[in-house]
Design an enzyme around this catalytic site. Structure first.
Site, PDB file in Angstrom:
ATOM      1  CG  ASP A  35    -115.639  51.122  21.170  1.00  0.00           C
ATOM      2  OD1 ASP A  35    -115.507  51.636  20.039  1.00  0.00           O
ATOM      3  OD2 ASP A  35    -115.673  51.800  22.216  1.00  0.00           O
ATOM      4  CG  ASN A  64    -123.338  57.179   9.679  1.00  0.00           C
ATOM      5  OD1 ASN A  64    -122.928  56.621  10.685  1.00  0.00           O
ATOM      6  ND2 ASN A  64    -123.176  58.468   9.471  1.00  0.00           N
ATOM      7  CD  GLN A 122    -123.906  49.044  14.807  1.00  0.00           C
ATOM      8  OE1 GLN A 122    -124.940  49.598  15.145  1.00  0.00           O
ATOM      9  NE2 GLN A 122    -122.737  49.354  15.332  1.00  0.00           N
ATOM     10  CG  ASP A 173    -134.006  66.698  19.075  1.00  0.00           C
ATOM     11  OD1 ASP A 173    -133.003  67.415  19.079  1.00  0.00           O
ATOM     12  OD2 ASP A 173    -134.088  65.648  18.416  1.00  0.00           O
ATOM     13  CG  HIS A 230    -131.718  63.974  16.124  1.00  0.00           C
ATOM     14  ND1 HIS A 230    -131.990  64.842  17.151  1.00  0.00           N
ATOM     15  CD2 HIS A 230    -130.397  63.692  16.218  1.00  0.00           C
ATOM     16  CE1 HIS A 230    -130.877  65.078  17.842  1.00  0.00           C
ATOM     17  NE2 HIS A 230    -129.893  64.385  17.286  1.00  0.00           N
TER      18      HIS A 230
END
Length: 311
Positions: A20, A83, A90, A138, A166
């Site tokens: 986190d 992002n 990451q 979905d 998505h």
């Protein structure tokens, strides 16, 4: 769900690495306390951290949930720009610190398809097919709509497909779905008996379900998204039932006319931790049009993300 064996099976011990941001470490410590208080026999350790190098060290599987949410007035390029930075870090951490045979990296944070593509780009030593994006929420929503319409339990509906992104351009497709009615499997089209509903209300409801949840509870989907992430990872890890398939955002090879080298949701079957796109399903003109629209959006997202990377 992960720690009690719903994902990797009832006999697989595990250690959870929880990543986190620094301001949330106090809250994360509370989560660690709750995990301890659950007394989960399979949970052999918890590593809470705000350091990606620690979080991804020697991991075998990863759920990438955190992403910059889209805020009011934010352009898609702004969202992608924020992002790219997150998933670059990451991806690099996975590349450097994860087990080299890390089999499953599931990107949940939106825009999930393009985030998965970016993450993969920054982890060049890990095969591209080991990165997937979640469209299972979905799929679950689509199954629930069909079950409700026909009046059967949701477990009686299988082989619903989510094609593409998505996002609101995704194509929920029930033309290949099956419904178990009184022990007999019939096509969903025969069970519903309303083609107009299948191509309009059904598609529209699934495409806009996330927005409807936000409007109702003033927050994004939480429990249903967590359940979908577990469903996705469980089927990937343990395998799908023969003759049944699920929807996953995977690196496209151009199947069904989808653009290549984007993360596109296809029907897939899984076995021994590997996925394979289900081939040979008939796609009518309506479906082709829907696939083209969602494919175009994914190409645009990829182009925007790469322009941020190369800037």
């Amino acid at each position: 769900m992960v720690a009690k064996g719903d994902v990797f099976g009832p006999n697989q011990p595990l250690i959870l690495h929880l990543l986190d941001i620094p301001p949330m470490m106090g809250v994360l410590e509370g989560v660690v306390m709750e995990l301890a208080d659950c007394a989960l026999p399979l949970l052999h350790g918890v590593v809470p951290t705000d350091d990606p190098a620690v979080a991804f060290k020697d991991v075998s599987a990863a759920f990438l949930v955190g992403a910059m949410p889209r805020k009011q007035g934010m352009e898609r390029k702004d969202l992608l720009s924020a992002n790219v930075k997150i998933f670059k870090v990451q991806g690099e951490a996975l590349d450097k610190h994860a087990k080299k045979d890390v089999k499953q990296v599931l990107v949940v944070g939106n825009p999930a398809n393009t985030n998965a593509l970016v993450c993969s780009k920054y982890a060049p030593s890990i095969p591209k097919e080991n990165f997937t994006a979640m469209t299972r929420l979905d799929q679950n929503r689509a199954q629930a709509q069909i079950a409700q319409k026909v009046g059967v339990p949701v477990g009686n509906v299988t082989n619903v497909i989510i094609w593409g992104n998505h996002s609101s351009t995704q194509f929920p497709d029930a033309s290949h779905a099956l419904v178990n009615i009184s022990g007999k499997e019939v096509k969903a089209t025969e069970a519903v008996k309303d083609d107009n509903w299948m191509r309009s209300v059904f598609v529209d409801t699934v495409q806009k379900r996330g927005a409807a949840v936000i409007a109702a509870r003033k927050m994004s989907s939480a429990m249903s998204a967590a359940k979908a992430a577990c469903d996705h990872m469980r089927d990937w890890f343990l395998g799908t039932v023969p003759d049944k398939f699920v929807s996953m955002g995977v690196i496209s090879d151009g199947s069904y006319g989808a653009p290549k080298d984007v993360v596109f949701s296809f029907p897939v079957a899984t076995k021994a931790g590997k996925w394979q796109i289900v081939q040979g399903l008939p796609v009518d003109d309506f479906a082709k049009k829907m696939l083209a629209a969602t494919g175009k959006e994914l190409e645009e997202e990829k182009s925007e993300a790469m322009s941020v990377i190369e800037a």
